[in-house]
Write a protein that holds these residues in place. Sequence first.
Motif, PDB file in Angstrom:
ATOM      1  N   TYR A  87     -82.438 -58.281 -28.110  1.00 23.03           N
ATOM      2  CA  TYR A  87     -83.749 -58.611 -28.660  1.00 23.03           C
ATOM      3  C   TYR A  87     -84.436 -57.321 -29.091  1.00 23.03           C
ATOM      4  N   ARG A  88     -84.694 -57.182 -30.389  1.00 28.11           N
ATOM      5  CA  ARG A  88     -85.493 -56.065 -30.876  1.00 28.11           C
ATOM      6  C   ARG A  88     -86.949 -56.420 -30.614  1.00 28.11           C
ATOM      7  N   LEU A  89     -87.695 -55.503 -30.018  1.00 30.14           N
ATOM      8  CA  LEU A  89     -89.099 -55.723 -29.668  1.00 30.14           C
ATOM      9  C   LEU A  89     -89.962 -54.692 -30.383  1.00 30.14           C
ATOM     10  N   SER A  90     -90.979 -55.146 -31.094  1.00 27.90           N
ATOM     11  CA  SER A  90     -91.867 -54.253 -31.840  1.00 27.90           C
ATOM     12  C   SER A  90     -93.317 -54.494 -31.448  1.00 27.90           C
ATOM     13  N   PRO A  91     -94.113 -53.416 -31.322  1.00 28.19           N
ATOM     14  CA  PRO A  91     -95.520 -53.566 -30.966  1.00 28.19           C
ATOM     15  C   PRO A  91     -96.270 -54.428 -31.986  1.00 28.19           C
ATOM     16  N   ALA A  92     -97.021 -55.372 -31.468  1.00 33.24           N
ATOM     17  CA  ALA A  92     -97.789 -56.267 -32.329  1.00 33.24           C
ATOM     18  C   ALA A  92     -98.958 -56.820 -31.533  1.00 33.24           C
ATOM     19  N   GLU A  93     -99.927 -57.361 -32.259  1.00 36.40           N
ATOM     20  CA  GLU A  93    -101.050 -58.051 -31.615  1.00 36.40           C
ATOM     21  C   GLU A  93    -100.995 -59.529 -32.005  1.00 36.40           C
ATOM     22  N   ASP A  95    -103.009 -62.750 -32.387  1.00 42.54           N
ATOM     23  CA  ASP A  95    -104.431 -63.057 -32.536  1.00 42.54           C
ATOM     24  C   ASP A  95    -104.591 -64.223 -33.509  1.00 42.54           C
ATOM     25  N   ASP A  96    -105.320 -65.259 -33.078  1.00 40.57           N
ATOM     26  CA  ASP A  96    -105.582 -66.426 -33.938  1.00 40.57           C
ATOM     27  C   ASP A  96    -104.287 -67.024 -34.491  1.00 40.57           C
ATOM     28  N   GLY A  97    -103.262 -67.067 -33.645  1.00 39.68           N
ATOM     29  CA  GLY A  97    -102.006 -67.668 -34.061  1.00 39.68           C
ATOM     30  C   GLY A  97    -101.173 -66.821 -34.993  1.00 39.68           C
ATOM     31  N   MET A  98    -101.538 -65.555 -35.155  1.00 42.17           N
ATOM     32  CA  MET A  98    -100.823 -64.658 -36.054  1.00 42.17           C
ATOM     33  C   MET A  98    -100.178 -63.510 -35.272  1.00 42.17           C
ATOM     34  N   VAL A  99     -99.083 -63.008 -35.791  1.00 45.83           N
ATOM     35  CA  VAL A  99     -98.470 -61.775 -35.297  1.00 45.83           C
ATOM     36  C   VAL A  99     -98.841 -60.660 -36.266  1.00 45.83           C
ATOM     37  N   ARG A 100     -99.579 -59.665 -35.766  1.00 48.09           N
ATOM     38  CA  ARG A 100    -100.010 -58.541 -36.603  1.00 48.09           C
ATOM     39  C   ARG A 100     -99.314 -57.283 -36.085  1.00 48.09           C
ATOM     40  N   TRP A 101     -98.406 -56.757 -36.891  1.00 47.37           N
ATOM     41  CA  TRP A 101     -97.573 -55.637 -36.470  1.00 47.37           C
ATOM     42  C   TRP A 101     -98.373 -54.341 -36.429  1.00 47.37           C
ATOM     43  N   SER A 102     -98.070 -53.500 -35.454  1.00 48.81           N
ATOM     44  CA  SER A 102     -98.802 -52.247 -35.278  1.00 48.81           C
ATOM     45  C   SER A 102     -97.916 -51.052 -35.602  1.00 48.81           C
ATOM     46  N   TYR A 103     -98.386 -50.199 -36.522  1.00 49.90           N
ATOM     47  CA  TYR A 103     -97.692 -48.946 -36.824  1.00 49.90           C
ATOM     48  C   TYR A 103     -98.500 -47.743 -36.344  1.00 49.90           C
ATOM     49  N   HIS A 104     -99.483 -48.004 -35.489  1.00 50.84           N
ATOM     50  CA  HIS A 104    -100.233 -46.922 -34.840  1.00 50.84           C
ATOM     51  C   HIS A 104    -100.166 -47.115 -33.323  1.00 50.84           C
ATOM     52  N   ALA A 105     -99.026 -47.594 -32.861  1.00 51.61           N
ATOM     53  CA  ALA A 105     -98.884 -47.924 -31.445  1.00 51.61           C
ATOM     54  C   ALA A 105     -98.818 -46.702 -30.548  1.00 51.61           C
ATOM     55  N   SER A 106     -98.728 -45.504 -31.134  1.00 48.12           N
ATOM     56  CA  SER A 106     -98.746 -44.290 -30.310  1.00 48.12           C
ATOM     57  C   SER A 106    -100.022 -44.215 -29.481  1.00 48.12           C
ATOM     58  N   GLU A 149     -85.996 -67.825 -33.594  1.00 49.39           N
ATOM     59  CA  GLU A 149     -86.236 -67.477 -34.990  1.00 49.39           C
ATOM     60  C   GLU A 149     -87.703 -67.083 -35.124  1.00 49.39           C
ATOM     61  N   THR A 150     -87.932 -65.812 -35.306  1.00 52.18           N
ATOM     62  CA  THR A 150     -89.288 -65.272 -35.344  1.00 52.18           C
ATOM     63  C   THR A 150     -89.473 -64.433 -36.600  1.00 52.18           C
ATOM     64  N   PRO A 151     -90.705 -64.236 -37.041  1.00 47.51           N
ATOM     65  CA  PRO A 151     -90.942 -63.398 -38.218  1.00 47.51           C
ATOM     66  C   PRO A 151     -90.596 -61.944 -37.931  1.00 47.51           C
ATOM     67  N   SER A 152     -90.269 -61.225 -38.985  1.00 44.44           N
ATOM     68  CA  SER A 152     -89.923 -59.813 -38.827  1.00 44.44           C
ATOM     69  C   SER A 152     -90.944 -58.950 -39.556  1.00 44.44           C
ATOM     70  N   PRO A 153     -91.163 -57.722 -39.057  1.00 45.42           N
ATOM     71  CA  PRO A 153     -92.117 -56.832 -39.712  1.00 45.42           C
ATOM     72  C   PRO A 153     -91.558 -56.367 -41.063  1.00 45.42           C
ATOM     73  N   PRO A 154     -92.427 -55.776 -41.907  1.00 46.63           N
ATOM     74  CA  PRO A 154     -93.796 -55.361 -41.606  1.00 46.63           C
ATOM     75  C   PRO A 154     -94.874 -56.366 -41.992  1.00 46.63           C
ATOM     76  N   TYR A 183     -93.150 -57.832 -29.568  1.00 47.09           N
ATOM     77  CA  TYR A 183     -92.755 -59.145 -30.071  1.00 47.09           C
ATOM     78  C   TYR A 183     -91.308 -59.110 -30.561  1.00 47.09           C
ATOM     79  N   PRO A 184     -90.498 -60.138 -30.235  1.00 44.53           N
ATOM     80  CA  PRO A 184     -89.073 -60.105 -30.568  1.00 44.53           C
ATOM     81  C   PRO A 184     -88.771 -60.536 -31.998  1.00 44.53           C
TER      82      PRO A 184
END
Length: 336
Positions: A87-93, A95-106, A149-154, A183-184
Motif C-alpha cells: 500500500y502506497r501511503l501519501s499525506p492528505a487531508e 475534508d468534506d468527503g474529499m481527499v486533498r493531497w499535501s505537498y507541504h507535509a514537511s 480502488e482509491t484516487p491517486s495524486p496529485p 491515504y492509500p
Amino acid sequence: MSNILYVLLDGAEDDPNPQLGGKKPVEIAEMPYLYDRARHAFRTTGRGYTHLFLNEFFTGHPPEVPRGALEALGLGLPIMDPKRTAYRLSPAEIDDGMVRWSYHASEFSDELQRVMMSHMDIFEGRDPQIRFFINGRAVLTMECDDVPETPSPPVDAPCAEIPGVLGEFVKAVADDMGGITDYPWGCGKFGHQYPAHPCFNNLTAISDSPTSLGVCASLGQKIMLIDDLDERFPAAVKALEHGDVFLHIDEVDEYSHQKDHEKKKWVLEHTDRMMEKHFPDVENVVYFADHGTSCVTGEHILTDVPVWTSIDCGIAPGTIHPLPDLVPDIAKHKRR
C-alpha cells in the motif's frame, strides 16, 4: 568510456507560466552544460506517472506491477510472497468527503509518522512492515488480500471507502491528526515483470525515490537510495566506472507539485552545475523527462517530453521517437 549515464529530470516539462512571461522553467533555466554536452535534442512519448514511464523505458512494456509493490522493492520491504499486499501511503487531508493531497507535509510529517506508528497495532497478526520516505510518504506491506480502488495524486478527488483494517487505520490517524492522514493508493501484489532491454550494461540506479528504484530492483539492477541530491553525483561517478548509471533528479517534480517555479528553475540549474563538476568528460549522456508537472496547477501533464543526448542517433530534431524503442536506439549508437 562506453558506459551510458541516463539522467531523469523528473517532471521537467511544464505549462507556460504567466509569472515567467508565458515561458516554462525549463526554457529559462540556465543549463550551459546540458546544451553544450547533449546537443542532439528530440522528444519521446511521456506517461502520466514515473513508474509507467520508467517501466516502458527500461523494458519496452507498460508495467503489470502496481506502484506500491514496486516501491516496496525499492525500500527493501517484503512483497514477493503472494500473501502480501503493498500500500502506497501519501499525506492528505480528508475534508468534506474529499481527499486533498499535501505537498507541504514537511510541516507535520514528524507528527504524522509518530501517530501512524502508534496505531500499527491495528494490523496485529498480519506481519505489517512500513518504511517512510520523502515528507511523510510511506509504503506498507502486510499479509492481506484487500486491494482498495482509491484516487491517486496529485488531483484532489472524492474520498473512497477503504475496507478492513486499512480503513480503520487511516481513520484512526485522521481522527488524531484533525483530518490529516496517509491515504492509500497504487495498492496491490507483485505480479509479472518484463525483462530489461539487453543493451543495459550492469546498470546502477541512484535516486531518493523508491518508485524509480523499485522499477530497477524488479529488473535485478543495482539500486542506491540516496536522499541528499548533491551526494548522488559522486556516487554516480563511481558507479559509471563499472556500468551504465540511471541518475534520478526527483526534486524537479517535487517543486513543481509545490507550484514553486523559482525552486524548479533553481534545481535544474543546480543539477547542471553539479553535472559539470562531476562529469566534465562524460561521453555518453542522456537527459530525459518522464512527464510534465505544472508549476501553475501542481498537477501532472500528459504530453510528449524532451530528450537531450550526446549520442548521435540519427533522430531528427523535433521528432517524436517511440518510448519503447528509445533505449535500444540510443545504445546502439553510443561512443565506444
